[in-house]
Structures are given as C-alpha cells and as structure tokens.
Write a protein that holds these residues in place. Sequence first.
Motif, PDB file in Angstrom:
ATOM      1  N   ALA A   1       7.998   8.043 -32.681  1.00 10.34           N
ATOM      2  CA  ALA A   1       7.098   7.280 -32.494  1.00 10.34           C
ATOM      3  C   ALA A   1       5.811   8.388 -31.694  1.00 10.34           C
TER       4      ALA A   1
ATOM      5  N   ASN B   1       5.402   3.361 -25.194  1.00 13.34           N
ATOM      6  CA  ASN B   1       5.942   4.355 -25.896  1.00 13.34           C
ATOM      7  C   ASN B   1       7.231   5.372 -25.123  1.00 13.34           C
TER       8      ASN B   1
ATOM      9  N   LYS C   1       2.133   6.754 -37.986  1.00 14.16           N
ATOM     10  CA  LYS C   1       3.323   6.279 -36.909  1.00 14.16           C
ATOM     11  C   LYS C   1       4.400   5.595 -38.188  1.00 14.16           C
TER      12      LYS C   1
ATOM     13  N   GLU D   1       4.345  -2.539 -27.555  1.00 11.88           N
ATOM     14  CA  GLU D   1       5.000  -1.949 -27.302  1.00 11.88           C
ATOM     15  C   GLU D   1       5.006  -0.758 -26.147  1.00 11.88           C
TER      16      GLU D   1
ATOM     17  N   ASP E   1      -1.971  -3.074 -28.341  1.00 11.91           N
ATOM     18  CA  ASP E   1      -2.030  -1.895 -28.890  1.00 11.91           C
ATOM     19  C   ASP E   1      -0.446  -2.149 -29.692  1.00 11.91           C
TER      20      ASP E   1
ATOM     21  N   ALA F   1       0.767  -0.141 -31.692  1.00 10.65           N
ATOM     22  CA  ALA F   1       0.956   1.531 -32.386  1.00 10.65           C
ATOM     23  C   ALA F   1       2.222   2.071 -32.591  1.00 10.65           C
TER      24      ALA F   1
ATOM     25  N   SER G   1      -5.390   4.784 -33.244  1.00 11.95           N
ATOM     26  CA  SER G   1      -5.390   3.266 -32.772  1.00 11.95           C
ATOM     27  C   SER G   1      -6.833   4.293 -31.277  1.00 11.95           C
ATOM     28  N   THR G   2      -5.743   5.174 -30.865  1.00 15.74           N
ATOM     29  CA  THR G   2      -7.453   5.487 -29.933  1.00 15.74           C
ATOM     30  C   THR G   2      -8.474   5.732 -30.340  1.00 15.74           C
TER      31      THR G   2
ATOM     32  N   SER H   1      -2.299   2.896 -36.057  1.00 13.42           N
ATOM     33  CA  SER H   1      -2.271   4.015 -36.218  1.00 13.42           C
ATOM     34  C   SER H   1      -1.732   3.976 -37.736  1.00 13.42           C
TER      35      SER H   1
HETATM   36  C1  LIG Z   1       1.555   3.260 -27.642  1.00 11.33           C
HETATM   37  C2  LIG Z   1       0.826   4.007 -28.044  1.00 11.33           C
HETATM   38  N1  LIG Z   1      -0.988   3.736 -27.812  1.00 11.33           N
HETATM   39  C3  LIG Z   1      -1.620   4.598 -28.571  1.00 11.33           C
HETATM   40  C4  LIG Z   1      -1.007   5.492 -28.892  1.00 11.33           C
HETATM   41  C5  LIG Z   1      -2.589   6.885 -30.125  1.00 11.33           C
HETATM   42  O1  LIG Z   1      -1.581   7.034 -31.304  1.00 11.33           O
HETATM   43  P1  LIG Z   1      -2.329   7.430 -31.854  1.00 11.33           P
HETATM   44  O2  LIG Z   1      -2.742   9.010 -31.488  1.00 11.33           O
HETATM   45  O3  LIG Z   1      -2.796   7.819 -33.219  1.00 11.33           O
HETATM   46  O4  LIG Z   1      -4.632   6.929 -31.678  1.00 11.33           O
HETATM   47  C6  LIG Z   1       0.347   5.820 -29.123  1.00 11.33           C
HETATM   48  C7  LIG Z   1       0.811   7.202 -29.263  1.00 11.33           C
HETATM   49  O5  LIG Z   1       1.814   7.770 -29.805  1.00 11.33           O
HETATM   50  C8  LIG Z   1       1.162   5.450 -28.865  1.00 11.33           C
HETATM   51  O6  LIG Z   1       2.528   5.784 -27.904  1.00 11.33           O
END
Ligand SMILES: Cc1ncc(COP(=O)(O)O)c(C=O)c1O
Length: 403
Positions: free
Chosen positions: A31, A170, A221, A168, A195, A197, A94-95, A218
């Motif tokens: 994850a 995390n 992942k 989902e 989202d 991710a 994703s951020t 992202s």
């Molecule tokens: C549900 C969810 N959203 C957003 C993110 C952020 O992803 P990133 O660090 O690749 O931007 C994560 C990272 O673990 C995530 O699990």
Amino acid sequence: MQGFDVDAIRKDFPILSKPVNGKMLAYLDNAATSQKPLAVIDGIKYFYENLNANPMRSIHSLAEKATVAYTEAREKIAKFINASPDEIVFVRNSTEAINLVSMSLEFNRGDRIATTYLEHHSNILPWMRLKDAGVDVDIVDVDENFDLDLEYYKELKENTKLVTVSHESNVSGTINDVKIISRLAHEAGALAFVDAAQSVPHMKVDVKNLGADFLCFSGHKMLGPLGIGVLYISRDVQYGMMPFLLGGEMIRSVKLDKVEYQDVPAVFEAGTQNVEGAYGLGLAVDYLNQIGMQNIEAYEKSLTNHLYKAAEEVYGLSVYSGRSRNRGTIFSFNLKSLHPHDVAYLLDKEGIAIRSGFHCAQPFVEDKLHVEGTARASLYFYNTKSEIDRFIKSLTDINTTYG
Ligand SMILES: Cc1ncc(COP(=O)(O)O)c(C=O)c1O
C-alpha cells in the motif's frame, strides 16, 4: 484465474528474490509502494538509450520519438480506466492530483466540501486549507465497521460544491461505494472526486461506470516508477479550471498583456514532462493487462481471505481492517500492547516488510481506532500464501518472546 502462475510472476520481480537481513524478503508493504517488474525496469533503460529528448517542443527525430512515447503512454492509461486521452493529466502522484484540483477549481466563500474520516492526509489537507477562504469542510463519519455514513450523501447540504472520497481506505481497507456517492453528489449539484490510489492497482476501475468527475492514482503503487501519477478530469467539467502551475508548453499564446492557455491536459502539465515516468507507467499497465485485472482481483481476494483466517489463530491481535462488507488487501493491526514500530522492527529482522504508524491518516487512527498507530501488512498479486504463513508465524513468535 486463467493462467495465473504466481511463481512465474515472481520471477519478473528481481527484488523479491534478494535476501533482507539474511532472510528471504516477504514484501508486505504494497500500500506504500509496489515493486517493479523487469518489463518496467528494462523499459526505462530502453527509454534513455533510445527515446530520450524533450517532448512536445523540438521537431528533430529524437524529440518526435519522445513525444510519441509520452502520447502513447497517455493513450494506454486512458484505455486502462476507460477514459479519453484528453481526460488524463500526468502529475507526480495522487497528492499532487488532489492539490491540483483544490487549487484549480473555483471555490467561493460559503461553498462546502465533503471529505471523510477514512481519508489519507492528502485528501484532507488541501481541502482544509480552503477554510481560510471561507469554504466549509465536512468530514463524513463512519460506523463501527468503518463504512461511510451514506445518509449524509442522501441529504447533501445545499451549498456542497464537491464531494471527495477514497475508493479504498489505506488503513481500514474499506472499499467505498463511490459509484453511489458520485450519483448522490451529482443529484445534489455537486462534483465528485475519487481518490483511487489504493484501488486502481488492484481492481478494474472504469471511470465512466463510476461516474466521478475527478479520479486520481499513483503510478508507483501499481508497478510503475516513482514520480508519476494520474489525474482523470472528465471532459464535462474541464471548462473554466485554472492552472496552478504556469510556464512552458501549457500556453497557446503569450503576449505581455494577454495569455491564452492550452486545453486539458497540456494546461496542467507546465514545464518539461516526466516522459520516463509516463513511459514506465505505460509499461506497467501493459504488464497488468497481460496478467488481467480480474485475475489479480480474484487471486488477491483468496490471499486476503487466507490472511484474515490465519490471523484468527494469533493470540492478542487487534485487527482494525476488513470489517466492512467490501474489503481490500489491507491488514491493519496491533499486537498486544507492543508499539507498532517495534512489531515492524521485529518483523524486519525476519525479512518481512510492513508499515507502522499513522499511515498518513492520523484523524482516523486517533479518533476512530483510539490508538497511537497501527502496524499494517498490505498485499499485492506477487505475494504468496507461504509469505503470509511466515508473517503469521513471526507474529506468534513475537508474542511468545515479548508478549
Ligand atoms: C488512499 C491514498 N490516497 C493518497 C495517497 C497518496 O499517494 P502518494 O503518496 O503517491 O501521493 C495514498 C498513499 O498511500 C493513499 O493510500
């Protein structure tokens, strides 16, 4: 699971056969980020040996190759989620995708945004910042199984401009009903952001079927390189969004008194693009397609069930994930009163990689789990039942020694 052969798949991932602390690696931190197959690793080398130039600008032959590599990657990724290429913006992760939307949509004083208790910080903080501009932010609650309160969405407040939710979680592994939530948002005149991710790497996601206006994920992942992510923006909502990064190749014309921007996606991709990343993510998508997302989902389901069943035998385990009717591959837990970092450290000595802490979801962990952190194992399709058995045995051993 036609033709799904996990032993053959594992041979495509060189890192999985490298020992850690003198033990076979059991990588259960998917994850956080996934490992990469040779198709991606070698493909990136191929890119730099054969295709590298600055795309979309120079007209020489090599630059044309880089442009084609970048464009084809966008097409592959669009097809993967049933979008059109002009709905796919490449971002870092994703951020960045969530920050981009929070800064590019127009929000006015009195508008409302609904995010949820289950979110990663990246789907909370960019919206909270808008409070300074007079925007109201609601945090949708969860029940005892960590399912979202769907009643909230059935009676969305009138001024709600955007509803944002993870596909989902995390931490809890809850798979949310994002299709229903998107529909309810639209019925109330709001936009819907998903989202994804933690879902796109593990299941077939079809943006048209889900009906969201925005969706992000992202690359790292889902077997792709670090530093490349995707923001889907439905054609229906692109008009009027303003870029938050300004610079090269995102404009049609620049006069010192008047600037005309390009359309999506170029308008949101200012500066030299991450062609290596897009190309590598395209190769990752090829690899996932070759295995088949339905095969991946079915195999991971059996793996996850095996994990939850085996965990029942471990004395003193508090499990925080998987309570929802619809759960993913996340397994969050604590072992007796041991600190999760200690559990992660002890597992690491056995070659087992997990994550521990808040998982960038401090409000959920503190307010809903009432702990200062959890340990978390998270699976991907290259994991095996025997790795899970090792993990469970190690937890039992830790119990015996330190419990
Ligand atoms: C549900 C969810 N959203 C957003 C993110 C952020 O992803 P990133 O660090 O690749 O931007 C994560 C990272 O673990 C995530 O699990």
